[in-house]
Design an enzyme around this catalytic site. Structure first.
Site, PDB file in Angstrom:
ATOM      1  N   LYS A  94      16.589  40.097  91.518  1.00  0.00           N
ATOM      2  CA  LYS A  94      16.785  38.699  91.964  1.00  0.00           C
ATOM      3  C   LYS A  94      15.559  38.153  92.669  1.00  0.00           C
ATOM      4  O   LYS A  94      15.264  36.959  92.580  1.00  0.00           O
ATOM      5  CB  LYS A  94      18.032  38.565  92.836  1.00  0.00           C
ATOM      6  CG  LYS A  94      18.196  39.589  93.943  1.00  0.00           C
ATOM      7  CD  LYS A  94      19.042  40.765  93.503  1.00  0.00           C
ATOM      8  CE  LYS A  94      18.917  41.927  94.459  1.00  0.00           C
ATOM      9  NZ  LYS A  94      20.168  42.429  94.927  1.00  0.00           N
ATOM     10  N   VAL A 121      22.600  38.191  89.793  1.00  0.00           N
ATOM     11  CA  VAL A 121      23.496  37.407  90.663  1.00  0.00           C
ATOM     12  C   VAL A 121      24.930  37.880  90.436  1.00  0.00           C
ATOM     13  O   VAL A 121      25.397  37.941  89.292  1.00  0.00           O
ATOM     14  CB  VAL A 121      23.412  35.893  90.350  1.00  0.00           C
ATOM     15  CG1 VAL A 121      24.389  35.110  91.223  1.00  0.00           C
ATOM     16  CG2 VAL A 121      21.993  35.381  90.544  1.00  0.00           C
ATOM     17  N   GLY A 123      26.328  40.833  90.765  1.00  0.00           N
ATOM     18  CA  GLY A 123      26.556  42.179  90.231  1.00  0.00           C
ATOM     19  C   GLY A 123      27.156  42.109  88.831  1.00  0.00           C
ATOM     20  O   GLY A 123      26.536  41.608  87.896  1.00  0.00           O
ATOM     21  N   GLY A 176      25.832  52.475  98.103  1.00  0.00           N
ATOM     22  CA  GLY A 176      24.824  51.966  97.162  1.00  0.00           C
ATOM     23  C   GLY A 176      24.841  50.453  97.022  1.00  0.00           C
ATOM     24  O   GLY A 176      24.328  49.917  96.041  1.00  0.00           O
ATOM     25  N   GLU A 179      20.389  46.614  99.933  1.00  0.00           N
ATOM     26  CA  GLU A 179      19.007  46.612  99.444  1.00  0.00           C
ATOM     27  C   GLU A 179      18.246  47.787 100.062  1.00  0.00           C
ATOM     28  O   GLU A 179      18.665  48.357 101.084  1.00  0.00           O
ATOM     29  CB  GLU A 179      18.312  45.306  99.854  1.00  0.00           C
ATOM     30  CG  GLU A 179      18.897  44.075  99.224  1.00  0.00           C
ATOM     31  CD  GLU A 179      18.870  44.136  97.702  1.00  0.00           C
ATOM     32  OE1 GLU A 179      17.784  44.117  97.125  1.00  0.00           O
ATOM     33  OE2 GLU A 179      19.947  44.219  97.085  1.00  0.00           O
ATOM     34  N   ASP A 190      18.797  37.970 100.544  1.00  0.00           N
ATOM     35  CA  ASP A 190      19.346  38.283  99.221  1.00  0.00           C
ATOM     36  C   ASP A 190      20.237  37.131  98.736  1.00  0.00           C
ATOM     37  O   ASP A 190      20.137  36.712  97.575  1.00  0.00           O
ATOM     38  CB  ASP A 190      20.134  39.601  99.313  1.00  0.00           C
ATOM     39  CG  ASP A 190      20.699  40.038  97.977  1.00  0.00           C
ATOM     40  OD1 ASP A 190      19.916  40.473  97.115  1.00  0.00           O
ATOM     41  OD2 ASP A 190      21.924  39.910  97.787  1.00  0.00           O
ATOM     42  N   LYS A 194      19.716  34.523  95.389  1.00  0.00           N
ATOM     43  CA  LYS A 194      20.766  34.312  94.380  1.00  0.00           C
ATOM     44  C   LYS A 194      21.157  32.844  94.282  1.00  0.00           C
ATOM     45  O   LYS A 194      21.371  32.336  93.177  1.00  0.00           O
ATOM     46  CB  LYS A 194      21.966  35.201  94.700  1.00  0.00           C
ATOM     47  CG  LYS A 194      21.644  36.688  94.489  1.00  0.00           C
ATOM     48  CD  LYS A 194      22.705  37.574  95.109  1.00  0.00           C
ATOM     49  CE  LYS A 194      22.462  39.046  94.813  1.00  0.00           C
ATOM     50  NZ  LYS A 194      23.309  39.923  95.635  1.00  0.00           N
ATOM     51  N   GLY A 293      26.874  47.499  93.365  1.00  0.00           N
ATOM     52  CA  GLY A 293      27.331  48.830  92.960  1.00  0.00           C
ATOM     53  C   GLY A 293      26.792  49.188  91.591  1.00  0.00           C
ATOM     54  O   GLY A 293      26.480  48.312  90.778  1.00  0.00           O
TER      55      GLY A 293
HETATM   56  N1  HSE Z   1      22.336  44.247  98.120  1.00  0.00           N
HETATM   57  C1  HSE Z   1      22.982  43.421  97.140  1.00  0.00           C
HETATM   58  C2  HSE Z   1      24.359  43.062  97.655  1.00  0.00           C
HETATM   59  C3  HSE Z   1      23.059  44.168  95.846  1.00  0.00           C
HETATM   60  O1  HSE Z   1      24.821  43.686  98.607  1.00  0.00           O
HETATM   61  O2  HSE Z   1      24.976  42.136  97.136  1.00  0.00           O
HETATM   62  C4  HSE Z   1      23.529  43.349  94.676  1.00  0.00           C
HETATM   63  O3  HSE Z   1      22.648  42.303  94.385  1.00  0.00           O
END
Ligand code: HSE
Length: 377
Positions: A94, A121, A123, A176, A179, A190, A194, A293
């Site tokens: 992104k 954007v 996931g 997971g 970032e 983040d 997006k 994820g």
């Molecule tokens: N770190 C981001 C989040 C990962 O938590 O949404 C997915 O883009």
């Protein structure tokens, strides 16, 4: 490129659903190389790992390159090289799309290649294709989204399980979701990237993160959370984008909000994301699903790979033109109610609808400046 959480998820999904993917793509889709500077001793994929991008660049068998490196350093250089070498590129990055999307799209277009970024954007949520294609007949009037799984997970865990901010963030990291530098999640960067991508697609011109005022969740206290509940609201970190009269991007910002329980975004919890939009023909529409994820994001990436394989020699239209300006985009004229916490002991109030300037003028009449202000949705 990049064998981290998402890269490993993509490799796993290619193997797990190989038959279905081949059927959908019209041919087998097989892994040829994994580019990473790290070594993965003991991994069943260790034999695929290379460090020299020239191997990939010069291999005519490689038709699609997946970029899960992140950032705008090596990822930008290698994406340019992959496109110049005639490879389609699929990415989850992104930051790269928000900073260099217009440039990379025109590089791809000039070579009749695809540069696809559905996983950047939301996931695994299908949202960019629906916005670029299914909703393309609409003037989009507003996009408001919970766009970061990590912060939504942290806020949910603080409220529902009573865990501390630090514990909840550590959980999100171990799952997971976060970032590499989790301050990008917590500080709203983040979410900013997006909402820039969504606004660029919806309004047709590149929007840069530097144009967007961005506030994260670090200032949200337990008192704010308790006050929100007492008022029938949830605290959510939102990215918002509204067009101006010419249809171009006009109002973009990222900030924590009080979201009234009646709003569909109030029911979006945990790692889930929700992207609410309003179009002049469709009215309200919302996209919902897992926003981070390994496998949810791999779901979007592998779909982009399949789309690339099915469109060799043709282009999917998912893009926008260069920016008209890099001037800041402001929420100055947006009139909403505000939650205002007057002091550190937790006393708060919700105001009548007002613009930011009107709120500032009202605050000047108070005995001391408020400790916290949030818009109410
Ligand atoms: N770190 C981001 C989040 C990962 O938590 O949404 C997915 O883009």
């Amino acid at each position: 490129m990049g064998f981290g959480v998402v890269g490993a998820g993509v490799v796993g999904l290619l193997e797990q659903n190989a038959g279905r993917i081949a059927e959908k793509a019209g041919q087998a889709v097989t892994l040829k190389y994994i580019l990473d500077i790290r070594e993965f001793p003991g991994s069943p994929y260790a034999g695929f790992v290379v460090r020299d991008f020239a191997l990939i660049e010069n291999d005519p068998e490689v038709q699609v390159v997946v970029e899960c490196i992140g950032g705008v350093g090596a990822a930008l250089t290698l994406t340019r090289r992959a496109l110049l070498a005639g490879k389609h590129v699929v990415t989850t990055n992104k930051e790269l799309v928000a900073e260099h999307g217009a440039e990379l799209q025109s590089l791809a277009e000039a070579r009749n290649l695809n540069y696809l970024f559905e996983g950047s954007v939301g996931g695994g949520i299908p949202v960019l294709r629906p916005l670029a294609q299914c909703l393309t007949a609409n003037h989009i009037r507003e996009i408001t989204g919970i766009l970061n799984g990590t912060t939504n997970y942290v806020l949910t865990r603080m409220v529902r399980a009573g865990v501390s901010f630090e514990e909840a963030l550590a959980e999100a990291q171990s799952l997971g979701y976060a970032e590499a530098d989790p301050s990008d999640d917590i500080q709203g960067k983040d979410t900013c990237r997006k909402i820039c991508i969504l606004a660029s697609l919806a309004f047709g011109r590149h929007v840069y993160p530097e144009q967007v005022a961005t506030e994260g969740i670090a200032g949200v206290t337990r008192e704010d959370v308790g006050f929100a509940h007492a008022r029938g609201c949830q605290i959510k970190l939102l990215g918002r984008a509204l067009p101006g009269p010419d249809g171009g991007p006009a109002c973009l910002y990222v900030a924590p909000h009080f979201v009234r329980d009646e709003h569909p975004l109030a029911g979006v919890h945990d790692v889930f994301n929700g992207i609410w939009m309003e179009g002049d023909a469709i009215g309200e529409v919302m996209f919902y699903g897992r926003g981070a994820g390994a496998l949810p994001t791999a779901s979007a990436v592998v779909a982009d790979i399949i789309d690339s394989v099915k469109h060799m020699g043709a282009r999917k239209w998912v893009g926008w033109r260069p920016a008209d300006s890099r001037e800041p985009l402001t929420d100055e004229n947006l009139r909403t109610a505000w939650y205002v916490r007057l002091d550190e002991t937790g006393g708060g109030a919700v105001t009548e609808p007002m613009t930011r300037a009107e709120r500032t003028a009202w605050e000047a009449t108070l005995p001391h400046p408020p400790a916290c202000c949030m818009r109410v949705l």
